[in-house]
Write a protein that holds these residues in place. Structure first.
Motif, mmCIF file in Angstrom:
data_model
loop_
_atom_site.group_PDB
_atom_site.id
_atom_site.type_symbol
_atom_site.label_atom_id
_atom_site.label_comp_id
_atom_site.label_asym_id
_atom_site.label_seq_id
_atom_site.Cartn_x
_atom_site.Cartn_y
_atom_site.Cartn_z
ATOM 1 N N ALA A 67 34.289 48.321 12.036
ATOM 2 C CA ALA A 67 35.534 48.804 12.633
ATOM 3 C C ALA A 67 35.250 49.447 13.997
ATOM 4 C CB ALA A 67 36.213 49.811 11.706
ATOM 5 N N ALA A 68 34.143 50.161 14.086
ATOM 6 C CA ALA A 68 33.784 50.802 15.352
ATOM 7 C C ALA A 68 33.439 49.762 16.410
ATOM 8 C CB ALA A 68 32.607 51.747 15.126
ATOM 9 N N VAL A 69 32.747 48.691 16.010
ATOM 10 C CA VAL A 69 32.401 47.621 16.954
ATOM 11 C C VAL A 69 33.662 46.940 17.464
ATOM 12 C CG1 VAL A 69 31.282 45.363 17.171
ATOM 13 C CG2 VAL A 69 30.107 47.225 15.990
ATOM 14 N N PHE A 70 34.614 46.690 16.557
ATOM 15 C CA PHE A 70 35.880 46.054 16.958
ATOM 16 C C PHE A 70 36.649 46.949 17.927
ATOM 17 C CE2 PHE A 70 40.447 45.309 16.195
ATOM 18 C CZ PHE A 70 40.518 43.971 16.564
ATOM 19 N N SER A 71 36.718 48.245 17.616
ATOM 20 C CA SER A 71 37.426 49.195 18.487
ATOM 21 C C SER A 71 36.749 49.289 19.841
ATOM 22 C CB SER A 71 37.461 50.561 17.808
ATOM 23 O OG SER A 71 38.051 51.526 18.645
ATOM 24 N N GLN A 72 35.420 49.267 19.822
ATOM 25 C CA GLN A 72 34.657 49.325 21.070
ATOM 26 C C GLN A 72 34.919 48.095 21.933
ATOM 27 O OE1 GLN A 72 30.250 50.580 21.255
ATOM 28 N NE2 GLN A 72 30.156 48.355 21.241
ATOM 29 N N GLY A 73 35.039 46.921 21.310
ATOM 30 C CA GLY A 73 35.337 45.697 22.047
ATOM 31 C C GLY A 73 36.713 45.742 22.691
ATOM 32 N N LYS A 74 37.685 46.247 21.945
ATOM 33 C CA LYS A 74 39.041 46.354 22.491
ATOM 34 C C LYS A 74 39.069 47.314 23.683
ATOM 35 C CE LYS A 74 42.705 46.501 20.080
ATOM 36 N NZ LYS A 74 43.786 46.921 19.155
ATOM 37 N N LEU A 75 38.371 48.436 23.561
ATOM 38 C CA LEU A 75 38.335 49.416 24.631
ATOM 39 C C LEU A 75 37.653 48.839 25.873
ATOM 40 C CD1 LEU A 75 38.939 52.336 25.476
ATOM 41 C CD2 LEU A 75 36.717 52.979 24.526
ATOM 42 N N PHE A 76 36.577 48.085 25.666
ATOM 43 C CA PHE A 76 35.855 47.465 26.771
ATOM 44 C C PHE A 76 36.748 46.478 27.523
ATOM 45 C CE2 PHE A 76 32.911 43.900 28.025
ATOM 46 C CZ PHE A 76 32.399 44.532 29.154
ATOM 47 N N HIS A 77 37.500 45.652 26.784
ATOM 48 C CA HIS A 77 38.391 44.686 27.419
ATOM 49 C C HIS A 77 39.527 45.384 28.166
ATOM 50 C CE1 HIS A 77 36.323 41.703 24.916
ATOM 51 N NE2 HIS A 77 36.882 40.778 25.668
ATOM 52 N N ALA A 78 40.054 46.461 27.572
ATOM 53 C CA ALA A 78 41.132 47.198 28.238
ATOM 54 C C ALA A 78 40.643 47.815 29.544
ATOM 55 C CB ALA A 78 41.662 48.287 27.311
ATOM 56 N N ARG A 79 39.432 48.357 29.525
ATOM 57 C CA ARG A 79 38.893 48.964 30.743
ATOM 58 C C ARG A 79 38.638 47.894 31.807
ATOM 59 N NH1 ARG A 79 38.508 51.226 34.647
ATOM 60 N NH2 ARG A 79 37.154 52.946 35.279
ATOM 61 N N LEU A 80 38.165 46.729 31.397
ATOM 62 C CA LEU A 80 37.946 45.631 32.339
ATOM 63 C C LEU A 80 39.258 45.184 32.978
ATOM 64 C CD1 LEU A 80 35.288 43.355 30.605
ATOM 65 C CD2 LEU A 80 35.059 44.546 32.791
ATOM 66 N N GLU A 81 40.316 45.151 32.192
ATOM 67 C CA GLU A 81 41.620 44.764 32.729
ATOM 68 C C GLU A 81 42.037 45.711 33.846
ATOM 69 O OE1 GLU A 81 44.805 44.076 29.994
ATOM 70 O OE2 GLU A 81 43.463 43.174 28.513
ATOM 71 N N ASP A 82 41.854 47.007 33.614
ATOM 72 C CA ASP A 82 42.211 47.983 34.652
ATOM 73 C C ASP A 82 41.437 47.715 35.938
ATOM 74 O OD1 ASP A 82 43.929 49.177 32.914
ATOM 75 O OD2 ASP A 82 42.526 50.756 32.299
ATOM 76 N N LEU A 83 40.145 47.446 35.795
ATOM 77 C CA LEU A 83 39.315 47.212 36.972
ATOM 78 C C LEU A 83 39.697 45.918 37.679
ATOM 79 C CD1 LEU A 83 35.806 48.262 35.595
ATOM 80 C CD2 LEU A 83 37.306 49.574 37.112
ATOM 81 N N LEU A 84 40.010 44.870 36.918
ATOM 82 C CA LEU A 84 40.339 43.577 37.521
ATOM 83 C C LEU A 84 41.687 43.612 38.236
ATOM 84 C CD1 LEU A 84 39.137 41.229 34.640
ATOM 85 C CD2 LEU A 84 38.146 41.386 36.927
ATOM 86 N N VAL A 85 42.630 44.347 37.655
ATOM 87 C CA VAL A 85 43.968 44.405 38.265
ATOM 88 C C VAL A 85 43.975 45.337 39.469
ATOM 89 C CG1 VAL A 85 46.368 45.099 37.899
ATOM 90 C CG2 VAL A 85 45.156 43.812 36.130
ATOM 91 N N SER A 86 43.404 46.517 39.326
ATOM 92 C CA SER A 86 43.475 47.513 40.391
ATOM 93 C C SER A 86 42.341 47.366 41.402
ATOM 94 C CB SER A 86 43.420 48.924 39.792
ATOM 95 O OG SER A 86 42.160 49.144 39.187
ATOM 96 N N ARG A 87 41.196 46.814 40.939
ATOM 97 C CA ARG A 87 39.986 46.720 41.760
ATOM 98 C C ARG A 87 39.577 48.086 42.291
ATOM 99 N NH1 ARG A 87 37.796 42.307 40.168
ATOM 100 N NH2 ARG A 87 36.359 42.508 41.941
ATOM 101 N N ASP A 88 39.900 49.128 41.499
ATOM 102 C CA ASP A 88 39.567 50.500 41.893
ATOM 103 C C ASP A 88 38.664 51.099 40.823
ATOM 104 O OD1 ASP A 88 39.359 53.059 42.767
ATOM 105 O OD2 ASP A 88 41.510 53.493 42.768
#
Length: 348
Positions: free
Chosen positions: A181-202
């Motif tokens: 469950a922790a690995v799954f949650s960690q994967g979701k968090l990683f993808h969400a953080r990547l989305e922020d970086l890709l959209v904002s590039r900040d």
């Protein structure tokens, strides 16, 4: 003619007689099966009727030999004499034909209608949610992940199960459930953080929970993100209109100038070669084919990228899949898809 067994027996019983025969060369040679000349009781044997004079020369030859009659060279000579020359079969010059999919559906869709740029806004990433894509009247379409899981090769399944049992021994049943469950949650968090970086590039944007959990992974993919541009989709569902399967694509963007389907993965072990990513390349190829046959996307893709990030911050491995490699894994994906459908039919 004496048998091989007889010759071996002569060899063994006559070794001790060599000196005697050479000291008295004119003494007629004789054969005896008794182990000693002082036997208390004469034994009746099957060799009494042998013409000993006839085989005297043979006895001398055997007993005077300086090499062991059981050397490999002697054995091969005897075998050649008894059975003839060994004829080695020629190795087949043709390798067994590799299995090919029965349905040779093309990865690239030549019939797809591409809308003009004026009618689309490429600056806005496409996001199509999964619930809105249930287009089957009788139920849900199988996902790429489900198909790959149910058609996993036996060797791969064996190692996965062995890893699971080892983890259960170390953590216990409840501990293993918490770990996954922790690995799954960690994967979701990683993808969400990547989305922020890709959209904002900040890179300055951070969430509170990112500070400790994601810093290593984000540092790992930093050099890859610098080569990514022209974002087209984020966390969007793709559906193959002909083969009837779907999946959720992490990202479609340009990587070093090539439009790719990008899959972001995390790993505790280094994945230096694409073969070590197991079914991830098949997953990417399946998404490429699905996107190219999905009318909701105003473009087609023929390249892929599997990015493996590491928690310790070591540089991520970016495995680029050119059109040729994508086609290679596309054919493998079609075989797995056929296997899934065959298993499903057997259960019905």
């Amino acid at each position: 003619m004496l048998t091989m067994k007889t010759l071996h027996l002569i060899c063994r019983n006559c070794r001790g007689m060599t000196n005697v025969l050479f000291q008295y060369p004119h003494t007629p040679a004789f054969l005896s099966t008794s182990c000693t000349t002082h036997s208390k009781k004469n034994k009746v044997n099957g060799y009494e009727d042998i013409d000993q004079e006839k085989y005297a020369n043979l006895v001398r030859m055997v007993t005077s030999s300086k090499t062991n009659c059981q050397t490999p060279e002697k054995i091969f000579e005897e075998d050649s004499f008894l059975y003839g020359k060994v004829v080695k079969s020629k190795a087949s010059s043709q390798e067994p034909e590799a299995r090919v999919p029965q349905n040779r559906s093309l990865m690239f869709n030549s019939n797809k209608v591409i809308l003009s740029v004026e009618k689309t806004d490429p600056s806005i990433p496409v996001r199509i949610a999964l619930p809105a894509r249930d287009q089957m009247a009788s139920g849900r379409l199988p996902s790429v992940t489900r198909i790959l899981q149910q058609t996993m090769p036996m060797e791969q399944a064996f190692y996965l199960e062995r890893w699971k049992q080892r983890m259960i021994m170390e953590l216990g049943e409840e501990g293993f459930i918490e770990y996954t469950a922790a690995v799954f949650s960690q994967g979701k968090l990683f993808h969400a953080r990547l989305e922020d970086l890709l959209v904002s590039r900040d890179d300055s944007i951070q969430r509170p929970e990112d500070t400790d959990k994601m810093s290593g992974y984000l540092a790992s993919v930093d050099h890859v993100l610098s080569d990514v541009s022209g974002l087209r989709t984020l966390e969007s569902t793709v559906l193959h209109s002909e083969l009837k399967y779907l999946g959720i694509v992490d990202c479609v963007a340009h990587y070093r100038g090539r439009l790719c389907i990008i899959e972001w993965k995390t790993s505790e072990k280094q994945k230096t070669h694409i073969q070590r990513t197991f079914d991830n390349p098949l997953q990417v190829a399946a998404y490429v084919g699905a996107l190219n046959h999905d009318a909701n996307y105003n473009f087609q893709v023929d390249c892929g990228l599997v990015v493996v990030a590491y928690k310790d911050g070591s540089p991520a491995h970016a495995h680029f899949m050119d059109p040729e490699l994508c086609q290679y894994y596309w054919d493998k994906w079609l075989l797995r898809l056929e296997e899934y459908k065959e298993k499903k039919e057997e259960k019905q």
